[in-house]
Design a protein around this motif. Structure first.
Motif, PDB file in Angstrom:
ATOM      1  N   ASP A 163       0.860  -1.186   0.000  1.00 15.43           N
ATOM      2  CA  ASP A 163       0.000   0.000   0.000  1.00 15.43           C
ATOM      3  C   ASP A 163       0.895   1.233   0.000  1.00 15.43           C
ATOM      4  OD1 ASP A 163      -1.802   2.031   0.381  1.00 15.43           O
ATOM      5  OD2 ASP A 163      -2.534   1.327   2.323  1.00 15.43           O
ATOM      6  N   SER A 181       3.225   0.849   3.067  1.00 15.56           N
ATOM      7  CA  SER A 181       2.941  -0.252   3.996  1.00 15.56           C
ATOM      8  C   SER A 181       3.108  -1.568   3.257  1.00 15.56           C
ATOM      9  CB  SER A 181       1.514  -0.133   4.537  1.00 15.56           C
ATOM     10  OG  SER A 181       1.333   1.083   5.234  1.00 15.56           O
ATOM     11  N   HIS A 208       0.339   0.003   7.744  1.00 14.87           N
ATOM     12  CA  HIS A 208      -1.063  -0.078   8.129  1.00 14.87           C
ATOM     13  C   HIS A 208      -1.820  -1.194   7.419  1.00 14.87           C
ATOM     14  CE1 HIS A 208       0.272   4.084   8.948  1.00 14.87           C
ATOM     15  NE2 HIS A 208      -0.498   3.971  10.012  1.00 14.87           N
ATOM     16  N   GLN A 254      -3.527  -4.543   7.538  1.00 18.24           N
ATOM     17  CA  GLN A 254      -4.062  -5.284   8.681  1.00 18.24           C
ATOM     18  C   GLN A 254      -4.220  -6.759   8.342  1.00 18.24           C
ATOM     19  OE1 GLN A 254      -7.045  -3.560  11.114  1.00 18.24           O
ATOM     20  NE2 GLN A 254      -6.798  -1.494  10.244  1.00 18.24           N
ATOM     21  N   PRO A 314      -0.807  -1.487  13.993  1.00 12.81           N
ATOM     22  CA  PRO A 314      -0.123  -0.588  13.046  1.00 12.81           C
ATOM     23  C   PRO A 314       1.267  -0.218  13.548  1.00 12.81           C
ATOM     24  CG  PRO A 314      -2.394   0.103  13.364  1.00 12.81           C
ATOM     25  CD  PRO A 314      -2.122  -0.968  14.389  1.00 12.81           C
ATOM     26  N   SER A 350      -5.597  -3.882   2.940  1.00 10.74           N
ATOM     27  CA  SER A 350      -4.908  -2.593   2.988  1.00 10.74           C
ATOM     28  C   SER A 350      -5.686  -1.586   3.818  1.00 10.74           C
ATOM     29  CB  SER A 350      -4.722  -2.052   1.562  1.00 10.74           C
ATOM     30  OG  SER A 350      -5.981  -1.778   0.975  1.00 10.74           O
ATOM     31  N   SER A 351      -5.022  -0.465   4.086  1.00 11.53           N
ATOM     32  CA  SER A 351      -5.645   0.574   4.907  1.00 11.53           C
ATOM     33  C   SER A 351      -6.842   1.192   4.206  1.00 11.53           C
ATOM     34  CB  SER A 351      -4.614   1.662   5.239  1.00 11.53           C
ATOM     35  OG  SER A 351      -4.103   2.254   4.050  1.00 11.53           O
ATOM     36  N   GLU A 409     -10.454   1.791   5.862  1.00 10.80           N
ATOM     37  CA  GLU A 409     -11.117   3.098   5.907  1.00 10.80           C
ATOM     38  C   GLU A 409     -12.505   3.023   5.288  1.00 10.80           C
ATOM     39  OE1 GLU A 409      -8.452   5.672   3.920  1.00 10.80           O
ATOM     40  OE2 GLU A 409      -6.881   5.534   5.445  1.00 10.80           O
TER      41      GLU A 409
END
Length: 523
Positions: A342, A393, A413, A415, A430, A459-460, A464
């Motif tokens: 990412d 990331s 970030h 996860q 994180p 991914s972040s 989000e």
């Protein structure tokens, strides 16, 4: 009765008129060559001009073109040669070859002048290429407007001077009845050009006697001149100069007509600039589409062939192109390596960062034997190649198909969750992303996956998006969605997550990546 004050600035001084300015010859140096030949041989050179139906084009290799006229170089004998019938025939033939060679040279000068004329007109709008070849060229339209300005005022010549990007210089971009070599002259500094400065402030300027007003410099040695502003509603573009070879005044009616012509020139310049910007925008859109297609093509489209394991992955960029990616590789001892990246940038920066990161991972995955070693190697490569303003990331996981073990690491970030039969466990928290420094401390995790258990990496951007949809409780809802479909293949689990995202009323523009790895049930 007092004389009315015009709405333009008239600068004049009551002095005797200056003499008429001599015109410069079309081809500088041709007169000297002709005179030198006459002194040596008794023959002089002369240009004979005829109207040409093909304006601006060479009729043949031995014809010279000048402003729509076809010209040939002829030899004319002096009076003493005409009375001498025994002139050397060989010398005359040689002189004919010289004249033919000069025709070639002058024709080449004309060709370069035409090209220069078009380029200067295009540079008036900062356009590096012709906007639309099927339409009359901008240079022709500008010169037509300048010719109209000369005709309606009874003047003799005109020039269009355009400001550069820094608004510090004025460059001649189009001319009428000025020497063609003027387009080769360097720009004039705006500083000290009082007439241009006054015009650019919105006032027309009339110089009745330029010779006696040196503090109002005129670009040409003309007895009288007028300077008219050229501007759009928001931007000053340059000035239109009208030159007269006799001392005279410009009436209010003439200055009004010149301002109308200057407005037309401004419209032409703005029109071609808008066409160029549209073409540039279209070209940029095509390039972005090509980059987006290339990014999609670089993602793996064939599942890794590892017995007993089911893998599904999905990456969607938020704006056609972005910084998310996923990939996998079968490394030594038949182990399966899976990674999710990412790039923490936007647009083209994100594409370049993600591409370099994916390349670094691919290059090191067969060398690094642990996730920690891989992240360290990739970070060093990323840090050394970065200027310190790019971050990314990365999560890297290694699966042993025979034992069912997994060891993974993460920086940034990305996860991860391990979905067990009786629990759901986050793999890490994180941490600092790649590129934060030469040394990093990745988050590490290990797990033993039993048949039917699943690992998720995302991914972040996906996190989000889910948080935007489900609020602070998004992790619990995401895990519940996966657990409810754990008995199904990873493709079906992936489809359930995508349907949840598609159910949103508005599309959230974030790069999203999800990788699911499941150990199949024993048959």
């Amino acid at each position: 009765m007092p004389r009315p004050i015009p709405d333009y600035l008239r600068v004049h001084r009551e002095e005797s008129p200056v003499s008429e300015t001599a015109k410069q010859e079309a081809y500088p140096g041709l007169t000297q060559i002709s005179q030198a030949l006459a002194n040596l041989t008794g023959f002089r050179l002369a240009l004979r001009e005829e109207r040409s139906p093909n304006k601006g084009k060479r009729m043949s290799q031995q014809h010279v073109t000048r402003g729509g006229k076809t010209a040939r170089i002829e030899l004319h004998a002096a009076a003493e040669q005409e009375t001498n019938p025994k002139a050397d025939t060989t010398a005359v033939e040689s002189l004919g070859n010289v004249a033919g060679g000069l025709e070639f040279l002058l024709a080449e000068i004309d060709r370069l002048r035409v090209t220069l004329r078009k380029q200067e007109a295009e540079l008036a709008t900062h356009i590096p290429v012709i906007a639309n070849p099927s339409v009359e060229h901008l240079a022709d339209r500008l010169e037509t407007a300048l010719a109209s300005a000369v005709e309606v005022t009874g003047a003799d010549a005109a020039g269009l001077y355009v400001l550069d990007d820094a608004t510090s210089q004025l460059k001649l971009r189009a001319a009428h009845n000025l020497p063609e070599g003027r387009l080769l002259d360097p720009p004039r500094p705006l500083e000290g050009s009082l007439a241009d400065l006054e015009a650019l402030s919105g006032n027309a300027v009339v110089l009745e006697d330029t010779k006696l007003l040196p503090h109002w410099p005129c670009p040409e040695e003309a007895p009288s001149a007028a300077c008219i502003p050229i501007a759009t509603s928001t931007t000053p573009l340059g000035t239109l100069w009208i030159f007269s070879e006799t001392q005279r005044d410009f009436s209010l009616k003439e200055t009004n007509l010149l301002e109308i012509i200057a407005g037309k020139i401004a419209v032409d310049l703005e029109r071609d600039q808008l066409i160029s910007e549209r073409r540039t925008t279209q070209k940029l859109a095509r390039q972005k589409n090509q980059i987006a297609d290339r990014q999609k093509a670089q993602l793996p489209n064939v599942k890794p062939l590892v017995d007993g394991w089911d893998v599904s992955a999905w990456t969607q960029q938020g704006n056609d192109m972005g910084g998310d990616f996923h990939d996998w590789a079968v490394i030594e001892d038949g182990k399966l390596a899976i990674f999710v990246g990412d790039a923490m940038d936007d647009n083209f920066d994100a594409v370049m960062t993600s591409t370099s990161l994916a390349t670094a991972v691919k290059a090191n995955c067969r060398i690094a034997h642990t996730a920690e070693m891989m992240l360290d190697r990739v970070n060093r490569t990323f840090w050394e190649a970065s200027a310190g303003d790019h971050f990314a990331s990365l999560a890297y996981a290694i699966f042993d198909p025979m034992l069912g073990t997994m060891e993974a690491g993460s920086c940034g970030h990305v996860q991860g969750f391990a979905f067990k039969h009786n629990s759901v466990k986050p793999l890490w928290n994180p941490s600092w992303p790649l590129g934060s420094g030469p040394e990093i401390e990745p988050q590490l995790a290990t797990a033993m996956l039993q048949p039917g258990e699943t690992l998720a990496l995302f991914s972040s951007g996906l996190a989000e998006t889910l948080e935007e949809l489900d609020g602070k409780n998004w992790q619990a809802q995401f895990c519940d969605l996966v657990v409810r479909h754990m008995d199904l293949p990873t493709d079906r689990i992936m489809r359930a997550v995508q349907e949840r995202l598609n159910s949103a009323e508005t599309r959230i523009n974030a790069d999203k990546t999800l990788v699911l790895v499941k150990r199949k049930n024993d048959q």
